[in-house]
Design a protein around this motif. Structure first.
Motif, mmCIF file in Angstrom:
data_model
loop_
_atom_site.group_PDB
_atom_site.id
_atom_site.type_symbol
_atom_site.label_atom_id
_atom_site.label_comp_id
_atom_site.label_asym_id
_atom_site.label_seq_id
_atom_site.Cartn_x
_atom_site.Cartn_y
_atom_site.Cartn_z
ATOM 1 N N LYS A 82 39.559 45.265 52.408
ATOM 2 C CA LYS A 82 40.924 44.848 51.904
ATOM 3 C C LYS A 82 40.742 43.518 51.165
ATOM 4 C CE LYS A 82 43.626 47.873 54.112
ATOM 5 N NZ LYS A 82 44.806 48.668 53.635
ATOM 6 N N SER A 83 41.617 43.393 50.054
ATOM 7 C CA SER A 83 41.726 42.053 49.436
ATOM 8 C C SER A 83 42.796 41.175 50.345
ATOM 9 C CB SER A 83 42.426 42.403 48.231
ATOM 10 O OG SER A 83 41.206 42.803 47.277
ATOM 11 N N THR A 106 43.815 34.674 46.248
ATOM 12 C CA THR A 106 43.543 35.904 46.575
ATOM 13 C C THR A 106 42.182 35.747 46.844
ATOM 14 O OG1 THR A 106 43.633 38.225 46.154
ATOM 15 C CG2 THR A 106 43.117 36.712 44.298
ATOM 16 N N ARG A 107 41.577 36.646 47.715
ATOM 17 C CA ARG A 107 40.070 36.829 47.748
ATOM 18 C C ARG A 107 39.962 38.452 47.682
ATOM 19 N NH1 ARG A 107 36.390 38.551 51.727
ATOM 20 N NH2 ARG A 107 34.533 37.352 51.747
ATOM 21 N N LYS A 108 39.307 38.870 46.503
ATOM 22 C CA LYS A 108 38.967 40.447 46.293
ATOM 23 C C LYS A 108 38.066 40.846 47.093
ATOM 24 C CE LYS A 108 42.171 40.578 43.286
ATOM 25 N NZ LYS A 108 43.683 41.616 43.366
ATOM 26 N N ASP A 168 47.221 47.924 49.825
ATOM 27 C CA ASP A 168 45.806 47.731 49.652
ATOM 28 C C ASP A 168 45.226 46.210 50.135
ATOM 29 O OD1 ASP A 168 45.238 50.535 49.187
ATOM 30 O OD2 ASP A 168 45.220 49.968 47.039
ATOM 31 N N ASP A 169 46.080 45.399 50.392
ATOM 32 C CA ASP A 169 46.016 44.036 50.713
ATOM 33 C C ASP A 169 46.383 43.762 51.960
ATOM 34 O OD1 ASP A 169 45.384 43.815 48.013
ATOM 35 O OD2 ASP A 169 47.346 43.719 47.215
ATOM 36 N N LEU A 186 45.781 37.867 50.228
ATOM 37 C CA LEU A 186 46.546 37.156 49.567
ATOM 38 C C LEU A 186 47.219 36.177 50.283
ATOM 39 C CD1 LEU A 186 48.476 40.245 48.125
ATOM 40 C CD2 LEU A 186 46.496 39.044 47.061
ATOM 41 N N LYS A 203 34.541 43.068 47.137
ATOM 42 C CA LYS A 203 33.591 43.265 46.273
ATOM 43 C C LYS A 203 33.043 44.567 46.547
ATOM 44 C CE LYS A 203 31.840 38.279 45.926
ATOM 45 N NZ LYS A 203 33.234 37.866 46.309
#
Length: 158
Positions: A105-106, A148-150, A72-73, A108, A152
């Motif tokens: 997508k998050s 990381t950038r999650k 998912d990243d 990393l 929202k």
């Protein structure tokens, strides 16, 4: 898939296999432990990896970003800009382009602890430090800041 940048200096485009030697040259000018042309080719041929280029208005490659999809990243595997084009927002454009390509997508990444300009760029783009790895990099030996950038996710009430 090509887009002109805001100030019309840079074009963002997908890389081609013929670009790999130029990317290796940019990496050599950018890092003490750069990726080789062979490593760029292996990344390019991986179905889960995408490489985007920044080109100047003459079509010359001036930077790149390598992204790999891991579940998912999206992992930012490598990003670099030619020294003479740094501090012009090219890295930020590459990163912004990548975030727009994968909006759900998050992201990393890991970055050398001494690379303050990159860390500041990532923070300005919504990344947060989530960890640290001691002695992750060699030549010189130093730690890696994990960021990381999650995404929202909007929750709607029923």
């Amino acid at each position: 898939m090509m887009q002109k940048a805001d100030n019309d200096i840079t074009i963002i485009a997908a890389a081609d296999i013929t670009d790999m030697s130029i990317l290796a040259e940019i990496a050599e000018l950018s890092f003490p432990d750069p990726w080789s042309e062979k490593l760029f080719k292996e990344a390019f041929e991986n179905v889960y990896t995408k490489i985007f280029l920044a080109k100047d208005n003459l079509g010359e490659i001036i930077g790149y970003i390598v992204l790999s999809e891991t579940g998912d990243d999206i992992n930012v595997d490598d990003i670099a800009v030619l020294p003479e084009y740094r501090r012009m927002g090219i890295g930020k454009r590459l990163l912004k382009w990548s975030l727009l390509e994968y909006p759900n997508k998050s992201f990393l990444l890991e970055v050398r602890e001494s690379n303050s300009p990159a860390i500041n760029l990532y923070i300005s783009m919504g990344f947060e430090q989530v960890g640290f790895r001691k002695r992750y990099y060699c030549e010189p030996c130093e730690g890696a800041v994990l960021m990381t950038r999650k995404i929202k996710i909007k929750c709607e009430r029923k």
